[in-house]
Design a protein around this motif. Structure first.
Motif, short mmCIF file in Angstrom:
data_model
loop_
_atom_site.label_atom_id
_atom_site.label_comp_id
_atom_site.label_asym_id
_atom_site.label_seq_id
_atom_site.Cartn_x
_atom_site.Cartn_y
_atom_site.Cartn_z
N LEU A 331 14.32 -6.53 0.59
CA LEU A 331 15.05 -5.45 -0.08
C LEU A 331 15.09 -4.18 0.77
CD1 LEU A 331 16.63 -5.11 -2.65
CD2 LEU A 331 14.62 -4.09 -3.72
N ALA A 332 14.09 -3.97 1.61
CA ALA A 332 14.18 -2.86 2.57
C ALA A 332 15.35 -3.09 3.52
CB ALA A 332 12.87 -2.74 3.35
N GLY A 333 15.54 -4.33 3.95
CA GLY A 333 16.68 -4.66 4.80
C GLY A 333 18.00 -4.44 4.10
N VAL A 334 18.05 -4.75 2.79
CA VAL A 334 19.27 -4.51 2.02
C VAL A 334 19.58 -3.02 1.97
CG1 VAL A 334 20.31 -4.65 -0.28
CG2 VAL A 334 19.04 -6.60 0.63
N ALA A 335 18.56 -2.20 1.74
CA ALA A 335 18.76 -0.74 1.71
C ALA A 335 19.31 -0.24 3.04
CB ALA A 335 17.44 -0.05 1.39
N GLU A 336 18.75 -0.73 4.13
CA GLU A 336 19.21 -0.32 5.46
C GLU A 336 20.66 -0.73 5.70
OE1 GLU A 336 14.67 -1.05 7.06
OE2 GLU A 336 16.32 -2.22 7.92
N GLU A 337 21.02 -1.93 5.23
CA GLU A 337 22.39 -2.43 5.43
C GLU A 337 23.39 -1.61 4.62
OE1 GLU A 337 24.89 -4.39 7.57
OE2 GLU A 337 22.80 -5.05 7.65
N VAL A 338 23.05 -1.29 3.38
CA VAL A 338 23.94 -0.46 2.56
C VAL A 338 24.19 0.87 3.26
CG1 VAL A 338 24.13 0.81 0.39
CG2 VAL A 338 23.30 -1.55 0.38
N ARG A 339 23.13 1.47 3.77
CA ARG A 339 23.24 2.77 4.44
C ARG A 339 24.03 2.68 5.74
NH1 ARG A 339 19.79 5.52 8.21
NH2 ARG A 339 20.07 7.80 8.04
N ALA A 340 23.83 1.60 6.50
CA ALA A 340 24.44 1.50 7.82
C ALA A 340 25.88 1.00 7.80
CB ALA A 340 23.60 0.59 8.70
N SER A 341 26.15 0.01 6.94
CA SER A 341 27.47 -0.65 7.01
C SER A 341 28.24 -0.67 5.70
CB SER A 341 27.29 -2.09 7.50
OG SER A 341 26.67 -2.90 6.50
N GLY A 342 27.60 -0.25 4.61
CA GLY A 342 28.29 -0.29 3.32
C GLY A 342 28.33 -1.67 2.71
N ASN A 343 27.46 -2.56 3.16
CA ASN A 343 27.39 -3.91 2.60
C ASN A 343 26.05 -4.14 1.91
OD1 ASN A 343 29.91 -5.20 3.49
ND2 ASN A 343 29.12 -4.80 5.54
N PRO A 344 26.02 -4.78 0.76
CA PRO A 344 27.15 -5.34 0.01
C PRO A 344 27.94 -4.31 -0.79
CG PRO A 344 25.14 -5.71 -1.20
CD PRO A 344 24.73 -5.08 0.10
N LEU A 345 27.46 -3.04 -0.83
CA LEU A 345 28.17 -1.96 -1.51
C LEU A 345 28.11 -0.72 -0.63
CD1 LEU A 345 26.74 -2.19 -5.16
CD2 LEU A 345 29.04 -2.83 -4.45
N ALA A 346 29.18 0.07 -0.70
CA ALA A 346 29.16 1.34 0.02
C ALA A 346 28.47 2.39 -0.84
CB ALA A 346 30.58 1.78 0.34
N PRO A 347 27.69 3.28 -0.23
CA PRO A 347 27.05 4.35 -0.99
C PRO A 347 28.10 5.28 -1.62
CG PRO A 347 26.08 4.13 1.20
CD PRO A 347 27.34 3.32 1.19
N PRO A 348 27.81 5.89 -2.77
CA PRO A 348 26.56 5.78 -3.52
C PRO A 348 26.49 4.44 -4.26
CG PRO A 348 28.09 7.15 -4.73
CD PRO A 348 28.76 6.83 -3.41
N ALA A 349 25.36 3.78 -4.16
CA ALA A 349 25.25 2.42 -4.67
C ALA A 349 23.90 2.16 -5.32
CB ALA A 349 25.48 1.42 -3.54
N VAL A 350 23.90 1.27 -6.29
CA VAL A 350 22.68 0.79 -6.92
C VAL A 350 22.66 -0.72 -6.80
CG1 VAL A 350 21.37 0.57 -9.07
CG2 VAL A 350 22.52 2.72 -8.53
N VAL A 351 21.60 -1.26 -6.21
CA VAL A 351 21.42 -2.70 -6.07
C VAL A 351 20.22 -3.10 -6.92
CG1 VAL A 351 21.00 -4.62 -4.50
CG2 VAL A 351 22.38 -2.67 -3.75
N LEU A 352 20.45 -4.02 -7.82
CA LEU A 352 19.43 -4.39 -8.81
C LEU A 352 18.93 -5.81 -8.58
CD1 LEU A 352 21.72 -2.93 -11.43
CD2 LEU A 352 19.36 -2.17 -11.38
N SER A 353 17.66 -6.02 -8.87
CA SER A 353 17.11 -7.38 -8.79
C SER A 353 15.97 -7.52 -9.77
CB SER A 353 16.64 -7.71 -7.37
OG SER A 353 15.56 -6.89 -6.98
N GLY A 354 15.69 -8.76 -10.10
CA GLY A 354 14.57 -9.06 -10.99
C GLY A 354 13.98 -10.39 -10.61
#
Length: 469
Positions: A331-354
């Protein structure tokens, strides 16, 4: 619900400021947590699933029952959401309920009950109070007959709260093997394979005891995939595990089980003790179980909050499992990807998991899966300390592992700022994540929430362009 919100966010409410504001990022993460928990409260979801028509026909998740066909209605069961579910059933059926008993770890958490007795027990290690509560539930099941409609509450936490040791196994035996399994890092299915085969109630045994009554189960799931045989150790559902499987779990995790437990499992594997009922067993002919809330219910509620605030929102998965500190790195990698490339969502974004992550306990510190997840994520995240990124990770029941906190709220500046990196590494090595997170003001305190649909994580990545403008 979050008791220490001001400590975590400040005096702001999380709704003001741009989408790169630190207060807003952290506040939104907490808002998502609160709405997710609220959306899975048993008073709410059971009330939505159960209705009584003017013609005395009871509807339960689309299944209907003519109450004129039954001489009495009995409510029984247990788990962390049991009281709230009982309150909802009383609000629908009132005096039509003849008798009832539910077992929980927070007897005061759901409101007053008139027709259903509430027994308090302990979690995660079973206690004598739980044995007494389970005995009351079994007595109700034994007294039911073909003219009885049994409404059974099956919720997360029921495995420990309804211990019911099988013949020849003591409570002390159950306590020891349960504690050792929890510390081993075993997943819930493996843990329950052992518990089912040491119980007079689990693994479909409650369904056996309640027959020939008509039994309708209402389940709140804390299990990845909603396996009915795993929720609360499947008291109303077929058990596809065997005594031999249970022995395999002990061997796989190196569990030195008490002699009575090992002896029962050995005798069962030799066919000297009857197996738990399997699919096709007559005990299940008059039983149906409906899942009325699960981890996805919570995630869906959080998505709505994020979108209302103008953030893109996506559910990564409701089925994340494995070692907490390792899953956190993903999930740290997901945060970095959102910030760097906008994937899977472009900021501002919320990615949820359970889901349900685990901790292999190697040292004697204080923590739980969500605390370890949060600390590991903050340690591994590669981003500037002032980057608008935050993560809230909680157990929806309000108690992470054996602690009195739900989890933690961390951000890009937590490790290296409020917590030294070496301190974070040492805490993870000692399974002591709570100490540094609490000292840094990151621990989320809710108290018991009255529900339980497992872990919930909210990752918020703000828009840095707005913050810099």
């Amino acid at each position: 619900m979050i008791r220490n919100r001001d400590e975590l966010v400040g005096s702001g409410d999380g709704e003001n400021g741009d989408s790169g504001s630190a207060d807003r990022i952290r506040g939104l993460a907490l808002d998502c947590i609160e709405e997710a928990v609220s959306g899975t409260r048993p008073e709410r979801v059971v009330r939505e699933a159960v209705a009584l028509g003017d013609d005395d026909v009871l509807s339960v998740a689309g299944e209907t029952f003519d109450l004129g066909d039954y001489a009495e209605i009995v409510v029984l069961g247990g788990g962390k959401a049991a009281v709230g579910a009982a309150v909802a059933l009383e609000s629908v059926l009132g005096e039509r309920i003849d008798r009832g008993a539910v077992v929980t770890d927070d007897a005061d958490g759901g409101g007053a009950l008139d027709r259903i007795a509430v027994r308090e027990a302990d979690h995660p290690v079973p206690s004598e109070r739980g044995v007494e509560g389970a005995r009351a539930v079994l007595e109700l099941a034994d007294s039911a007959d073909e003219d009885t409609l049994v409404l059974a509450v099956v919720t997360g936490g029921g495995s420990a709260l309804l211990p019911a040791p099988a013949e020849g196994v003591s409570l002390a035996d159950l306590r020891r093997v349960t504690a050792d399994l929890l510390d081993s890092g075993a997943d819930i299915r493996d843990i329950n394979a052992v518990r089912k085969h040491c119980s007079a109630l689990k693994g479909g045994r409650l369904a056996e005891r309640a027959g020939p009554a008509r039994v309708v189960g209402l389940a709140l799931s804390d299990v990845v995939g909603n396996d009915l045989g795993t929720i609360a150790s499947g008291p109303l559902s077929p058990d596809e595990t065997t005594f031999r499987d249970a022995l395999g779990v002990l061997d796989r995790y190196g569990i030195d089980a008490p002699a009575a437990v090992r002896d029962r499992l050995d005798r069962g594997a030799r066919g000297e003790v009857s197996e738990t009922p399997k699919s096709g067993h007559p005990a299940f002919e008059c039983v149906s179980v409906h899942v009325v809330a699960d981890g996805l219910t919570a995630l869906d509620a959080a998505v709505e909050v994020a979108r209302e605030r103008g953030f893109g929102a996506s559910i990564l998965s409701s089925r994340v499992r494995g070692e907490a500190r390792e899953a956190a790195k993903t999930l740290a990698g997901v945060a970095e990807e959102v910030r760097a490339s906008g994937n899977p969502l472009a900021p501002p974004a919320v990615v949820l998991s359970g889901g349900e992550t685990t901790v292999t306990v190697r040292r004697g510190g204080s923590g739980g899966p969500n605390l370890e997840f949060a600390l590991s994520w903050a340690l591994d995240l590669d981003a500037p300390a002032d980057a608008p990124i935050a993560l809230a990770a909680v157990d929806t029941d309000g108690r992470d592992g054996g602690t009195d906190v739900a989890g933690a709220l961390v951000d890009a500046g937590t490790v290296g700022g409020r917590i030294d990196a070496d301190t974070a590494r040492d805490a993870l090595a000692d399974n002591d994540a709570l100490a540094p997170l609490a000292d840094a003001g990151c621990a989320i305190r809710t108290g018991p929430t009255g529900t339980n649909v497992n872990d919930l994580r909210v990752l918020v990545v703000g828009d840095e362009r707005e913050r810099e403008a």
